[in-house]
Design a protein around this motif. Structure first.
Motif, PDB file in Angstrom:
ATOM      1  N   ARG A   1       7.479   5.426  -0.230  1.00  0.00           N
ATOM      2  CA  ARG A   1       7.026   4.101  -0.649  1.00  0.00           C
ATOM      3  C   ARG A   1       6.669   4.045  -2.121  1.00  0.00           C
ATOM      4  O   ARG A   1       7.003   3.104  -2.810  1.00  0.00           O
TER       5      ARG A   1
ATOM      6  N   TYR B   1       2.108  -8.017 -10.434  1.00  0.00           N
ATOM      7  CA  TYR B   1       2.311  -7.003  -9.406  1.00  0.00           C
ATOM      8  C   TYR B   1       3.606  -7.268  -8.638  1.00  0.00           C
ATOM      9  O   TYR B   1       4.326  -6.336  -8.293  1.00  0.00           O
ATOM     10  N   LEU B   2       3.917  -8.524  -8.415  1.00  0.00           N
ATOM     11  CA  LEU B   2       5.157  -8.871  -7.725  1.00  0.00           C
ATOM     12  C   LEU B   2       6.369  -8.427  -8.540  1.00  0.00           C
ATOM     13  O   LEU B   2       7.313  -7.837  -7.997  1.00  0.00           O
TER      14      LEU B   2
ATOM     15  N   CYS C   1       6.757  -4.733  -8.376  1.00  0.00           N
ATOM     16  CA  CYS C   1       7.376  -4.332  -7.102  1.00  0.00           C
ATOM     17  C   CYS C   1       8.892  -4.489  -7.177  1.00  0.00           C
ATOM     18  O   CYS C   1       9.630  -3.670  -6.624  1.00  0.00           O
TER      19      CYS C   1
ATOM     20  N   SER D   1       9.322   0.664  -0.671  1.00  0.00           N
ATOM     21  CA  SER D   1       9.005  -0.648  -0.119  1.00  0.00           C
ATOM     22  C   SER D   1       7.500  -0.837  -0.210  1.00  0.00           C
ATOM     23  O   SER D   1       6.739  -0.173   0.488  1.00  0.00           O
TER      24      SER D   1
ATOM     25  N   THR E   1       4.411  -3.948  -1.057  1.00  0.00           N
ATOM     26  CA  THR E   1       4.053  -5.332  -1.368  1.00  0.00           C
ATOM     27  C   THR E   1       3.245  -5.362  -2.659  1.00  0.00           C
ATOM     28  O   THR E   1       2.712  -4.335  -3.098  1.00  0.00           O
ATOM     29  N   SER E   2       3.129  -6.532  -3.238  1.00  0.00           N
ATOM     30  CA  SER E   2       2.327  -6.648  -4.458  1.00  0.00           C
ATOM     31  C   SER E   2       0.863  -6.306  -4.164  1.00  0.00           C
ATOM     32  O   SER E   2       0.195  -5.687  -4.992  1.00  0.00           O
ATOM     33  N   GLU E   3       0.390  -6.661  -2.981  1.00  0.00           N
ATOM     34  CA  GLU E   3      -0.988  -6.323  -2.599  1.00  0.00           C
ATOM     35  C   GLU E   3      -1.155  -4.815  -2.456  1.00  0.00           C
ATOM     36  O   GLU E   3      -2.178  -4.249  -2.855  1.00  0.00           O
ATOM     37  N   GLY E   4      -0.152  -4.164  -1.882  1.00  0.00           N
ATOM     38  CA  GLY E   4      -0.189  -2.717  -1.735  1.00  0.00           C
ATOM     39  C   GLY E   4      -0.195  -2.018  -3.083  1.00  0.00           C
ATOM     40  O   GLY E   4      -0.933  -1.049  -3.297  1.00  0.00           O
TER      41      GLY E   4
END
Length: 113
Positions: free
Chosen positions: A42, A64-65, A68, A79, A81-84
């Motif tokens: 990841r 962040y998006l 990613c 893989s 997410t922007s939050e991750g």
């Protein structure tokens, strides 16, 4: 160094960073700092390092998006997410990982002088 000079020198900066830190060295630092506790496709130490250095030097205001999206270009198996990613960036271990890399960079630079 202004933004034009930075843009012109970015390929050389990127190459130097990649030469200084091959994947084995980044893996060692990531384990010592606790950035990596288990193996995962990841977000590898190399991918994180590239995102936080080369990619942000190219475009400092990436969201962040967008980061990613760059991660998916760098490592199609990644893989996240922007939050991750935001969670990873804000972890103490991530800061320690990047600090250690920059300390090593400084030491290598001083040794070459």
């Amino acid at each position: 160094m202004n933004s034009t000079q930075l843009s012109e020198n970015l390929p050389a900066i990127s190459e130097t960073l990649n030469q200084l830190f091959e994947s084995n060295k980044l893996n060692q630092i990531s384990k010592k700092t606790g950035f990596v506790t288990r193996t995962s496709a990841r977000l590898t130490p190399q991918n994180f390092f590239q995102l936080m250095t080369v990619e942000l030097l190219k475009e400092p205001n990436l969201s962040y998006l967008a980061l990613c999206g760059r991660l998916a270009e760098i490592n199609p198996q990644a893989s996240l997410t922007s939050e991750g990613l935001e969670t990873r960036v804000n972890r103490r271990e991530s800061l320690e990982y990047l600090q250690r890399i920059f300390q090593e960079t400084l030491l290598l630079t001083l040794q070459k002088s």
